[in-house]
Write an enzyme that holds these catalytic residues in place. Structure first.
Site, mmCIF file in Angstrom:
data_model
loop_
_atom_site.group_PDB
_atom_site.id
_atom_site.type_symbol
_atom_site.label_atom_id
_atom_site.label_comp_id
_atom_site.label_asym_id
_atom_site.label_seq_id
_atom_site.Cartn_x
_atom_site.Cartn_y
_atom_site.Cartn_z
ATOM 1 N N HIS A 128 27.064 5.342 -7.284
ATOM 2 C CA HIS A 128 27.642 5.570 -6.506
ATOM 3 C C HIS A 128 27.372 7.452 -6.451
ATOM 4 O O HIS A 128 27.846 7.528 -5.123
ATOM 5 C CB HIS A 128 29.507 5.381 -6.634
ATOM 6 C CG HIS A 128 29.161 3.765 -5.931
ATOM 7 N ND1 HIS A 128 30.377 3.688 -5.336
ATOM 8 C CD2 HIS A 128 29.002 2.658 -6.085
ATOM 9 C CE1 HIS A 128 30.997 2.147 -5.287
ATOM 10 N NE2 HIS A 128 29.876 1.712 -5.894
ATOM 11 N N ASP A 129 27.315 7.609 -7.746
ATOM 12 C CA ASP A 129 26.234 8.684 -7.409
ATOM 13 C C ASP A 129 25.219 9.510 -6.920
ATOM 14 O O ASP A 129 25.421 9.942 -5.709
ATOM 15 C CB ASP A 129 26.461 10.088 -8.936
ATOM 16 C CG ASP A 129 25.677 11.560 -8.725
ATOM 17 O OD1 ASP A 129 26.817 12.072 -7.943
ATOM 18 O OD2 ASP A 129 26.156 11.990 -9.388
ATOM 19 N N GLY A 143 22.430 12.099 -3.349
ATOM 20 C CA GLY A 143 22.170 11.910 -4.647
ATOM 21 C C GLY A 143 22.570 11.827 -6.002
ATOM 22 O O GLY A 143 23.705 12.152 -5.531
ATOM 23 N N ASP A 145 23.461 13.401 -7.579
ATOM 24 C CA ASP A 145 23.727 15.622 -8.010
ATOM 25 C C ASP A 145 25.110 15.275 -8.707
ATOM 26 O O ASP A 145 25.747 16.522 -8.623
ATOM 27 C CB ASP A 145 23.577 15.776 -6.882
ATOM 28 C CG ASP A 145 24.665 14.766 -5.919
ATOM 29 O OD1 ASP A 145 25.552 14.080 -6.424
ATOM 30 O OD2 ASP A 145 24.215 15.972 -5.084
ATOM 31 N N SER A 147 27.807 14.670 -7.799
ATOM 32 C CA SER A 147 28.863 15.238 -6.902
ATOM 33 C C SER A 147 30.271 14.122 -6.906
ATOM 34 O O SER A 147 31.373 14.897 -6.081
ATOM 35 C CB SER A 147 28.875 15.399 -5.437
ATOM 36 O OG SER A 147 27.805 14.295 -4.833
ATOM 37 N N HIS A 259 25.894 -7.290 -11.797
ATOM 38 C CA HIS A 259 27.369 -7.751 -10.965
ATOM 39 C C HIS A 259 27.316 -9.067 -12.587
ATOM 40 O O HIS A 259 28.403 -9.265 -12.409
ATOM 41 C CB HIS A 259 27.372 -7.929 -9.498
ATOM 42 C CG HIS A 259 27.844 -7.056 -9.166
ATOM 43 N ND1 HIS A 259 27.291 -7.498 -7.142
ATOM 44 C CD2 HIS A 259 28.357 -6.096 -8.777
ATOM 45 C CE1 HIS A 259 27.938 -5.970 -7.081
ATOM 46 N NE2 HIS A 259 28.324 -5.163 -7.428
ATOM 47 N N ASP A 273 30.464 -13.279 -13.146
ATOM 48 C CA ASP A 273 30.092 -13.935 -13.860
ATOM 49 C C ASP A 273 31.241 -14.495 -15.227
ATOM 50 O O ASP A 273 32.520 -14.033 -14.646
ATOM 51 C CB ASP A 273 28.929 -13.845 -14.176
ATOM 52 C CG ASP A 273 28.361 -13.012 -15.159
ATOM 53 O OD1 ASP A 273 29.169 -12.491 -15.754
ATOM 54 O OD2 ASP A 273 27.461 -13.053 -15.320
ATOM 55 N N THR A 275 30.412 -14.535 -17.392
ATOM 56 C CA THR A 275 30.128 -12.899 -18.846
ATOM 57 C C THR A 275 30.306 -12.128 -18.775
ATOM 58 O O THR A 275 29.257 -11.549 -18.526
ATOM 59 C CB THR A 275 28.720 -14.330 -19.712
ATOM 60 O OG1 THR A 275 27.796 -14.035 -18.260
ATOM 61 C CG2 THR A 275 29.203 -15.706 -20.185
ATOM 62 N N ASP A 280 23.882 -11.176 -18.948
ATOM 63 C CA ASP A 280 22.236 -12.382 -18.801
ATOM 64 C C ASP A 280 22.285 -12.394 -17.451
ATOM 65 O O ASP A 280 22.363 -11.868 -16.345
ATOM 66 C CB ASP A 280 23.315 -13.239 -19.978
ATOM 67 C CG ASP A 280 24.835 -13.822 -19.374
ATOM 68 O OD1 ASP A 280 24.549 -13.453 -17.548
ATOM 69 O OD2 ASP A 280 25.651 -13.850 -19.479
HETATM 70 C C1 HEM Z 1 25.128 -4.575 -1.790
HETATM 71 C C2 HEM Z 1 25.426 -3.558 -2.429
HETATM 72 C C3 HEM Z 1 26.662 -3.669 -3.423
HETATM 73 C C4 HEM Z 1 27.709 -3.904 -3.002
HETATM 74 C C5 HEM Z 1 28.360 -4.507 -1.169
HETATM 75 C C6 HEM Z 1 28.938 -3.903 -4.221
HETATM 76 C C7 HEM Z 1 29.903 -4.198 -4.557
HETATM 77 C C8 HEM Z 1 30.786 -4.054 -5.533
HETATM 78 C C9 HEM Z 1 32.137 -4.170 -5.339
HETATM 79 C C10 HEM Z 1 33.184 -4.429 -4.123
HETATM 80 C C11 HEM Z 1 32.881 -4.211 -6.706
HETATM 81 C C12 HEM Z 1 34.249 -4.731 -7.135
HETATM 82 C C13 HEM Z 1 34.929 -3.443 -7.288
HETATM 83 C C14 HEM Z 1 36.465 -3.492 -7.841
HETATM 84 O O1 HEM Z 1 37.431 -4.119 -7.145
HETATM 85 O O2 HEM Z 1 36.439 -3.050 -9.137
HETATM 86 C C15 HEM Z 1 31.436 -3.926 -7.466
HETATM 87 C C16 HEM Z 1 31.714 -4.056 -8.532
HETATM 88 C C17 HEM Z 1 30.893 -3.492 -9.703
HETATM 89 N N1 HEM Z 1 29.554 -3.361 -9.235
HETATM 90 FE FE1 HEM Z 1 28.535 -2.989 -7.234
HETATM 91 N N2 HEM Z 1 28.369 -3.652 -4.967
HETATM 92 C C18 HEM Z 1 26.311 -3.298 -4.681
HETATM 93 C C19 HEM Z 1 25.911 -3.368 -5.320
HETATM 94 C C20 HEM Z 1 25.626 -2.553 -6.995
HETATM 95 C C21 HEM Z 1 24.710 -2.141 -7.500
HETATM 96 C C22 HEM Z 1 23.269 -1.937 -7.164
HETATM 97 C C23 HEM Z 1 24.911 -1.741 -8.706
HETATM 98 C C24 HEM Z 1 24.421 -1.421 -9.962
HETATM 99 C C25 HEM Z 1 23.078 -0.667 -9.977
HETATM 100 C C26 HEM Z 1 26.470 -2.148 -8.944
HETATM 101 C C27 HEM Z 1 27.185 -2.496 -9.929
HETATM 102 C C28 HEM Z 1 28.681 -2.869 -10.379
HETATM 103 C C29 HEM Z 1 28.955 -3.001 -11.904
HETATM 104 C C30 HEM Z 1 28.800 -2.179 -12.703
HETATM 105 C C31 HEM Z 1 30.521 -3.328 -10.773
HETATM 106 C C32 HEM Z 1 31.512 -3.326 -12.002
HETATM 107 C C33 HEM Z 1 32.973 -2.383 -11.647
HETATM 108 C C34 HEM Z 1 33.728 -2.907 -12.526
HETATM 109 O O3 HEM Z 1 34.160 -4.008 -13.576
HETATM 110 O O4 HEM Z 1 34.972 -1.863 -12.731
HETATM 111 N N3 HEM Z 1 26.713 -2.692 -7.466
HETATM 112 N N4 HEM Z 1 30.333 -3.676 -6.902
#
Ligand code: HEM
Ligand SMILES: *[C@@H]1O[C@H](CO)[C@@H](O)[C@H](O)[C@H]1NC(C)=O
Length: 374
Positions: A128-129, A143, A145, A147, A259, A273, A275, A280
């Site tokens: 997100h940064d 980007g 940065d 912020s 994810h 998932d 795990t 994995d």
């Molecule tokens: C189409 C792209 C993406 C969408 C729509 C998306 C959406 C989301 C949403 C809705 C959550 C849950 C937020 C919450 O309620 O806590 C989440 C969690 C997460 N996302 Fe994504 N995401 C996307 C791409 C990415 C990318 C590119 C990464 C990293 C390279 C990423 C890493 C994560 C991680 C690690 C979590 C877990 C955060 C936590 O457990 O607190 N996501 N994402």
């Protein structure tokens, strides 16, 4: 004569299976889509610098962005010089302070042999940064940065106030406390966030040890809104949005694999998932399955898993961990550099990264075993 017969036979057999040349071309396209293809677009100053002007780091990053360099390094090691983080010898080595930061991070990101909630949030904070950027964003306005954690205006002028960032507040506070310690050593928030996202992924058992570069510049102003996808986004919207960030369809699949370690905080910590403590392939197969029933599948993830442009790579990653790890590392490095111009002036500090925990039994297991708890 013989050749003519052969060619005629070839063409007529093609014609039976595929009416017209369009079919053949479509088949070739389908074949190339079946395997992950990285984007090879360059970023920042690497777009214009000639090869003979590249530093060692500049050349290394260029090779990674073009898909020829290895984005993973499991071998390099580092021992900080004696005397602690304030010693002259430590101050003399740009990477030394990052060894102390890596140790602090690892203690928070890996517990009981699993990566923690702080680790998953740190991975998402890195995304997100960095991803509040497109190819047309003016330099210095978006980007990777810092912020996300530095902007402090009213309402949306503070990025952490935006809905998509709310769930990461606990780990944002941890990163800010680290920054308050380490900014005195010349560490920028932008570097701290990207380094944190890589240490975090590499703290999940089975995760990649992603090459790390420092030198990013901080921006205290909020980046533009509307550049991050939502969990309801459709495939064409996501593909267009990431394309504007130089990420090709296969790269989206690779990055979404994060994810594997995800928990939706806003829905009582339900994971994506079965795990979430491990890096994995379970996420890729479970997203397209109806079981298990106790995970949450984001519509956006299902859309990318099923879209004809992205589903072949999704299926490739269901069974090919090495291909996914390499793809994730390369695409994450790309994302971690978005919006930063002076890539040639960066320094590689991969050597200070902790070793990645294996998915087998770890030190914590041994401790529990010896204590008779297992
Ligand atoms: C189409 C792209 C993406 C969408 C729509 C998306 C959406 C989301 C949403 C809705 C959550 C849950 C937020 C919450 O309620 O806590 C989440 C969690 C997460 N996302 Fe994504 N995401 C996307 C791409 C990415 C990318 C590119 C990464 C990293 C390279 C990423 C890493 C994560 C991680 C690690 C979590 C877990 C955060 C936590 O457990 O607190 N996501 N994402
Ligand atoms: C995808 O989502 C965008 C943005 O919400 C919308 O404009 C577009 O019509 C949608 N496309 C499809 C095929 O549903």
């Amino acid at each position: 004569m013989k050749a003519t017969v052969l060619i005629t036979t070839l063409f007529s057999s093609f014609a039976i299976a595929h009416p017209g040349m369009g079919g053949v071309l479509e088949d070739i396209k389908q074949l190339t889509r079946r395997q992950f293809q990285p984007s090879t677009e360059l970023l920042g100053d690497l777009k214009t610098l000639p090869n003979n002007a590249l530093s060692t780091t500049g050349a290394a990053v260029k090779a990674i962005l073009q898909g020829t360099g290895n984005p993973i390094d499991t071998a390099s090691t580092y021992t900080a010089p004696a005397g602690g983080r304030d010693a002259q010898a430590c101050r003399a080595d740009r990477c030394c302070i990052w060894k102390y930061i890596a140790n602090d991070m690892r203690a928070v990101f890996l517990q009981n042999g699993q990566c923690t909630n702080a680790a998953r949030q740190a991975i998402r904070i890195g995304f997100h940064d960095a991803a509040t950027w497109t190819k047309t964003t003016p330099v210095g306005q978006g980007g990777a940065d810092g912020s996300l954690l530095l902007s402090n205006g009213a309402g949306n002028a503070k990025e952490m106030n935006r809905g998509e960032n709310a769930a990461m507040a606990p780990t944002a506070a941890i990163l800010i406390s680290w920054w308050n310690t380490y900014k005195n050593y010349g560490v920028t928030m932008a570097d701290l966030i990207q380094f944190g996202a890589k240490v975090a992924a590499g703290s999940c058992p089975g995760g990649p040890r992603i090459r790390s570069f420092v030198g990013r510049v901080d921006n205290p102003n909020a980046n533009p809104q509307g550049l991050l996808p939502g969990p309801g986004s459709n495939a064409s919207f996501i593909i267009t949005m990431f394309g504007a960030k130089t990420i090709a369809p296969g790269g989206i699949v690779a990055l979404l694999g994060a994810h594997t370690a995800s928990r939706q905080t806003s829905v009582a910590g339900v994971s994506q998932d079965s795990t979430p403590g491990k890096w994995d392939l379970t996420y890729f197969s479970e997203t397209t399955s109806s079981t298990p029933t106790n995970i949450v599948r984001f519509p956006s993830d299902i859309n990318i898993a099923n879209d004809p442009t992205t589903s072949p790579v999704w299926n490739q990653f269901k069974t090919n961990k090495a291909a996914w790890d390499k793809a994730y590392a390369g695409e994450y490095i790309r994302m971690s550099l978005m919006g930063f111009n002076d890539i040639n002036g960066m320094v590689e500090c991969t050597k200070v990264l902790p070793a990645v925990p294996t998915r087998g039994h770890d030190v914590n297991f041994l401790v529990r075993f010896i204590q008779g708890q297992q």
